[in-house]
Write a protein that holds these residues in place. Structure first.
Motif, PDB file in Angstrom:
ATOM      1  N   PRO A  43     -43.466  10.112 -35.271  1.00 48.42           N
ATOM      2  CA  PRO A  43     -43.635  10.439 -36.693  1.00 48.42           C
ATOM      3  C   PRO A  43     -42.475  11.261 -37.240  1.00 48.42           C
ATOM      4  CG  PRO A  43     -45.690  10.765 -35.532  1.00 48.42           C
ATOM      5  CD  PRO A  43     -44.656  10.449 -34.486  1.00 48.42           C
ATOM      6  N   ALA A  44     -42.000  12.244 -36.482  1.00 47.30           N
ATOM      7  CA  ALA A  44     -40.925  13.104 -36.979  1.00 47.30           C
ATOM      8  C   ALA A  44     -39.688  12.262 -37.295  1.00 47.30           C
ATOM      9  CB  ALA A  44     -40.590  14.175 -35.949  1.00 47.30           C
ATOM     10  N   MET A  45     -39.384  11.324 -36.386  1.00 47.88           N
ATOM     11  CA  MET A  45     -38.192  10.494 -36.587  1.00 47.88           C
ATOM     12  C   MET A  45     -38.365   9.596 -37.816  1.00 47.88           C
ATOM     13  SD  MET A  45     -36.843   7.191 -35.833  1.00 47.88           S
ATOM     14  CE  MET A  45     -37.984   6.482 -34.651  1.00 47.88           C
ATOM     15  N   VAL A  46     -39.558   8.992 -37.958  1.00 46.57           N
ATOM     16  CA  VAL A  46     -39.788   8.071 -39.068  1.00 46.57           C
ATOM     17  C   VAL A  46     -39.755   8.819 -40.401  1.00 46.57           C
ATOM     18  CG1 VAL A  46     -41.489   6.533 -40.132  1.00 46.57           C
ATOM     19  CG2 VAL A  46     -41.025   6.378 -37.691  1.00 46.57           C
ATOM     20  N   TYR A  47     -40.393   9.997 -40.451  1.00 51.39           N
ATOM     21  CA  TYR A  47     -40.376  10.759 -41.700  1.00 51.39           C
ATOM     22  C   TYR A  47     -38.950  11.197 -42.047  1.00 51.39           C
ATOM     23  CZ  TYR A  47     -45.471  10.964 -41.907  1.00 51.39           C
ATOM     24  OH  TYR A  47     -46.793  10.637 -42.002  1.00 51.39           O
ATOM     25  N   ARG A  48     -38.156  11.539 -41.011  1.00 54.51           N
ATOM     26  CA  ARG A  48     -36.773  11.936 -41.281  1.00 54.51           C
ATOM     27  C   ARG A  48     -36.000  10.753 -41.861  1.00 54.51           C
ATOM     28  NH1 ARG A  48     -34.605  13.200 -36.306  1.00 54.51           N
ATOM     29  NH2 ARG A  48     -33.300  11.349 -36.464  1.00 54.51           N
ATOM     30  N   LEU A  49     -36.214   9.574 -41.273  1.00 54.94           N
ATOM     31  CA  LEU A  49     -35.560   8.374 -41.803  1.00 54.94           C
ATOM     32  C   LEU A  49     -35.965   8.122 -43.251  1.00 54.94           C
ATOM     33  CD1 LEU A  49     -35.727   5.597 -39.070  1.00 54.94           C
ATOM     34  CD2 LEU A  49     -33.692   6.561 -40.166  1.00 54.94           C
ATOM     35  N   LEU A  50     -37.255   8.334 -43.521  1.00 51.17           N
ATOM     36  CA  LEU A  50     -37.766   8.085 -44.864  1.00 51.17           C
ATOM     37  C   LEU A  50     -37.044   8.992 -45.866  1.00 51.17           C
ATOM     38  CD1 LEU A  50     -41.498   7.507 -45.672  1.00 51.17           C
ATOM     39  CD2 LEU A  50     -40.087   8.814 -47.216  1.00 51.17           C
ATOM     40  N   LEU A  51     -36.860  10.246 -45.483  1.00 53.47           N
ATOM     41  CA  LEU A  51     -36.191  11.181 -46.399  1.00 53.47           C
ATOM     42  C   LEU A  51     -34.704  10.880 -46.512  1.00 53.47           C
ATOM     43  CD1 LEU A  51     -37.918  14.600 -45.715  1.00 53.47           C
ATOM     44  CD2 LEU A  51     -38.017  13.181 -47.763  1.00 53.47           C
ATOM     45  N   GLU A  52     -34.077  10.562 -45.374  1.00 53.58           N
ATOM     46  CA  GLU A  52     -32.641  10.275 -45.411  1.00 53.58           C
ATOM     47  C   GLU A  52     -32.343   9.031 -46.248  1.00 53.58           C
ATOM     48  OE1 GLU A  52     -31.362   9.915 -41.381  1.00 53.58           O
ATOM     49  OE2 GLU A  52     -31.300  12.094 -41.062  1.00 53.58           O
ATOM     50  N   GLY A  53     -33.237   8.050 -46.169  1.00 53.16           N
ATOM     51  CA  GLY A  53     -33.004   6.800 -46.885  1.00 53.16           C
ATOM     52  C   GLY A  53     -33.301   6.898 -48.370  1.00 53.16           C
ATOM     53  N   THR A  54     -33.876   8.018 -48.798  1.00 55.72           N
ATOM     54  CA  THR A  54     -34.211   8.130 -50.213  1.00 55.72           C
ATOM     55  C   THR A  54     -33.424   9.247 -50.895  1.00 55.72           C
ATOM     56  OG1 THR A  54     -36.101   9.503 -49.541  1.00 55.72           O
ATOM     57  CG2 THR A  54     -36.526   7.191 -50.006  1.00 55.72           C
ATOM     58  N   TRP A  55     -33.611  10.483 -50.417  1.00 56.19           N
ATOM     59  CA  TRP A  55     -32.928  11.617 -51.060  1.00 56.19           C
ATOM     60  C   TRP A  55     -31.654  11.968 -50.310  1.00 56.19           C
ATOM     61  CZ3 TRP A  55     -35.041  14.449 -55.376  1.00 56.19           C
ATOM     62  CH2 TRP A  55     -36.213  13.858 -55.871  1.00 56.19           C
ATOM     63  N   GLY A  56     -31.410  11.317 -49.173  1.00 58.27           N
ATOM     64  CA  GLY A  56     -30.295  11.705 -48.323  1.00 58.27           C
ATOM     65  C   GLY A  56     -28.978  11.011 -48.637  1.00 58.27           C
ATOM     66  N   ASN A  57     -28.992   9.945 -49.445  1.00 62.56           N
ATOM     67  CA  ASN A  57     -27.718   9.320 -49.814  1.00 62.56           C
ATOM     68  C   ASN A  57     -27.802   8.806 -51.237  1.00 62.56           C
ATOM     69  OD1 ASN A  57     -28.305   6.269 -49.877  1.00 62.56           O
ATOM     70  ND2 ASN A  57     -29.197   6.922 -47.929  1.00 62.56           N
ATOM     71  N   ALA A  58     -26.633   8.652 -51.853  1.00 64.66           N
ATOM     72  CA  ALA A  58     -26.596   8.361 -53.290  1.00 64.66           C
ATOM     73  C   ALA A  58     -27.234   7.008 -53.602  1.00 64.66           C
ATOM     74  CB  ALA A  58     -25.159   8.399 -53.801  1.00 64.66           C
ATOM     75  N   TYR A  59     -26.984   6.010 -52.749  1.00 67.64           N
ATOM     76  CA  TYR A  59     -27.572   4.701 -53.031  1.00 67.64           C
ATOM     77  C   TYR A  59     -29.103   4.767 -53.024  1.00 67.64           C
ATOM     78  CZ  TYR A  59     -29.497   0.100 -52.280  1.00 67.64           C
ATOM     79  OH  TYR A  59     -30.279  -1.012 -52.378  1.00 67.64           O
ATOM     80  N   GLY A  60     -29.642   5.346 -51.942  1.00 66.25           N
ATOM     81  CA  GLY A  60     -31.093   5.454 -51.826  1.00 66.25           C
ATOM     82  C   GLY A  60     -31.677   6.248 -52.976  1.00 66.25           C
TER      83      GLY A  60
END
Lengths: 289, 354
Positions: free
Chosen positions: B38-55
């Protein structure tokens, strides 16, 4: 076309509607809005597919499908009765939940985003046109059975009382909460049978296979003015329109989109009271504070 | 005054927080059922949305549509009406925006063409909203059922128009509009390259401010809220309830319809069958979580947009359908905890008041 073909096809198409509509009438007569029929059907279809696939028996699948409907029926009843959540919102949430959950578990169980593998069904011989399927007969009989329960049994009397005058029912010792829990739970199981029928009839589960049938059932409940017999007639009418649409396909006579509108337009007209106003049970939707 | 504000905030914030916690736990279970962390998936979820300009751009794009539909639904609820028709109002708005864009001369400058398309979008949604409003006021037909049924009718009608008359052959969309296009964010900030975020974003925020002003600072908005709280009392107080209801439904539909420009004028430049894709229904969730306040709606729209974009970010590890389940869980949990929190807080305050 052959009128016998037309009637048999109409009846087969009507069965999922009849189940879902019977569930809807029951819950709404107890005062709980049934926008969840789509979700109940979908969970029934998926659970039945899982059960049939892993056991090889459509009977076990049927049981699983009913349990799937029960689970969602209980979520619905706990949310609206115990927690007094807005019934419309809960209905929409449960439909979203059912779509999402069936998709997620479709991936998990069968590694597919579109459909399950082939499963066994009830209907055996091609010559019987599906009429050797016991579930089809239960579906056709669901309206008279429901009418008997609603109008001829003490339980049915309580359901109607709870939907019209919960205060009065409470004052004569009816346990309003319990009646509503039972009505919604049974409603979930009955509506789920519509989904079970679909999955076993098509020998697989496909993503969103109920395709709005639950909302056609909602339309039938209202167009049938919350009466089992009239709602069942509405189902047959809608199914006949759908059969006509299938038969007319390719003839360019009338666009299929217009025939698909019929149930919804009729319901709007019925609500507007152009031909005899549709009046819901008095306490429908009122469990909030 | 400050305690009043604090109480309001407590009542508004508890349910979403509770819902978020419940959703996180459900998410954990779903992720674990897939044998992932879960920790890894939630981190991915955040990185893919608020973590980069495209997302983030994609989140903004999705939040823009949801802000419109969320505002539309809240406008209805403030008047005591449940508009379940935002889905078809949004589609009708996008449809008329595209029709207007195709109708104006291709060389027309944006400063003229864009407002024309925007008005068309609002009119499209407004008409679809006016029908249940009229049927409610004139015949007492319940707006929930009418809007649900009308969704099917309107979408079938639009599908028919596209499939038989207006499509580019072999597709289910119209030809592209040439004037009336709204610029993408990427043309101002290069990092957003490839994302669909466009200037409709600004329009959405302006509409949110306008809705706030209308509801809380105008006479009409005051009447609308009075009707929403107590229609009988409002009627007794000299407010014509029917008129307010009709107006609220038209406004609600118009706001949802205006949301259609996000896709049509800002992203694809054509109308396509099914472009609304559930944003109208999610608008109900946005309004609910945002507690029918424009600021709350904007924040809730960001939240739901993050979830739906986040689904794509985690899809390699857990099916993106997980977020659909979580959306359902959040709506259910908020709907269940709102009355509960209100009761609990009132009980907690009662001794202090006495």
């Amino acid at each position: 076309m052959n009128p016998v073909d037309f009637i048999t096809q109409t009846l087969r198409i009507a069965v999922p509607y009849l189940f879902a509509t019977a569930g809807g009438v029951l819950a709404e007569r107890a005062g709980i809005i049934s926008l969840t029929l789509e979700g109940f059907m979908l969970s029934g279809a998926f659970s039945a597919t899982l059960g049939t696939y892993y056991s090889g028996s459509p009977w076990i699948g049927l049981l699983c499908g009913v349990l799937g409907g029960l689970v969602f029926g209980l979520i619905h009843s706990v949310a609206t009765i115990r927690y007094r959540a807005d019934q419309v919102v809960v209905g929409i949430a449960i439909n979203l939940l059912a779509i999402g959950a069936t998709r997620f578990f479709l991936q998990l169980a069968f590694e597919s985003s579109s459909n399950s593998p082939r499963i066994e069904g009830f209907a055996a011989s091609a010559s019987a046109r599906g009429f050797d399927n016991p579930l089809l007969w239960v579906g056709l009989l669901s309206a008279p059975i429901l009418a008997f329960f609603l109008y001829k049994t003490p339980f049915g009397l309580r359901v109607r009382a709870v939907g019209e005058h919960p205060g009065a029912a409470e004052s004569v010792g009816v346990n309003v909460t319990r009646i509503r829990y039972i009505a919604v739970a049974v409603s979930g199981m009955v509506a789920a049978l519509g989904g079970v029928f679909l999955a076993l009839d098509q020998h697989q589960f496909t993503d969103q296979m109920t395709a709005g049938r639950g909302f056609i059932a909602v339309a039938a409940v209202i167009f049938g003015r919350w009466d089992p017999a009239r709602a069942a007639l509405a189902c047959l009418l809608f199914a006949a329109a759908e059969t006509l649409q299938i038969q007319l396909q390719g003839t360019q006579l009338i666009a299929s989109q217009f025939i698909s509108m019929i149930p919804y337009l009729l319901t709007i007209i019925a609500l507007a009271g152009v031909v005899g106003r549709a009046v819901p049970p008095a306490a429908l939707g009122k469990t909030g504070d | 005054m400050t305690t009043g504000l604090r109480e309001k905030l407590e009542e508004a914030l508890f349910p979403p927080v509770v819902a978020l916690l419940i959703a996180l736990v459900c998410g954990d279970l779903l992720i674990l059922s897939y044998g992932q962390s879960p920790a890894m998936v939630y981190r991915l979820l955040l990185e893919g949305t608020w973590g980069n300009a495209y997302g983030f751009g994609q989140v903004l794009y999705k939040a823009t549509t949801l802000t419109f539909t969320g505002l539309a639904v809240s406008m209805g609820i403030r008047a005591g009406l449940f508009n379940v028709g935002a889905e078809s109002q949004l589609a009708a708005g996008g449809f008329l925006a595209a029709m207007a864009g195709l109708a104006v001369s291709p060389g027309m400058p944006g400063i003229l063409a864009i407002p024309i398309c925007m008005v068309a979008a609002a009119v499209g949604g407004g008409i679809v909203g006016a029908i249940p409003g009229f049927l409610k006021v004139k015949f007492g037909a319940h707006e929930v059922i009418v809007t649900i049924m009308l969704n099917f009718v309107v979408l079938a009608l639009l599908n028919w128009a596209i499939a038989t008359h207006l499509n580019v052959p072999e597709t289910l969309h119209t030809t592209e509009i040439s004037s009336g296009r709204l610029p993408r964010v990427e043309s101002f900030i290069g990092a957003f390259h490839g994302s669909a975020a466009n200037l409709t974003l600004i329009v959405a925020l302006l509409v949110a401010v306008a809705v706030w002003f209308y509801l809380f600072r105008s006479r009409q908005g005051y009447e609308l809220r009075a009707v929403g709280l107590q229609p009988d009392a409002a009627e007794y107080g000299g407010i014509r309830v029917g008129k307010i209801w009709f107006r609220a439904m038209v406004l609600s539909g118009a706001i949802a319809g205006l949301g259609g420009i996000n896709y049509v004028l800002g992203y694809k430049y054509y109308y396509e069958e099914g472009f609304a894709g559930g944003s109208g229904f999610l608008g109900i969730a946005v309004a609910l979580v945002g507690r029918n306040h424009p600021l709350g709606v904007v924040l809730a729209a960001l939240f739901f947009a993050t979830l739906s974009q986040g689904g794509l970010a985690i899809h390699a590890f857990v099916p993106k359908q997980m977020v659909e389940v979580l959306q359902g869980v959040v709506i259910l949990a908020v709907a269940m905890s709102v009355p509960e929190v209100r009761r609990a807080l009132r009980q907690a305050r009662r001794p202090a008041a006495a």
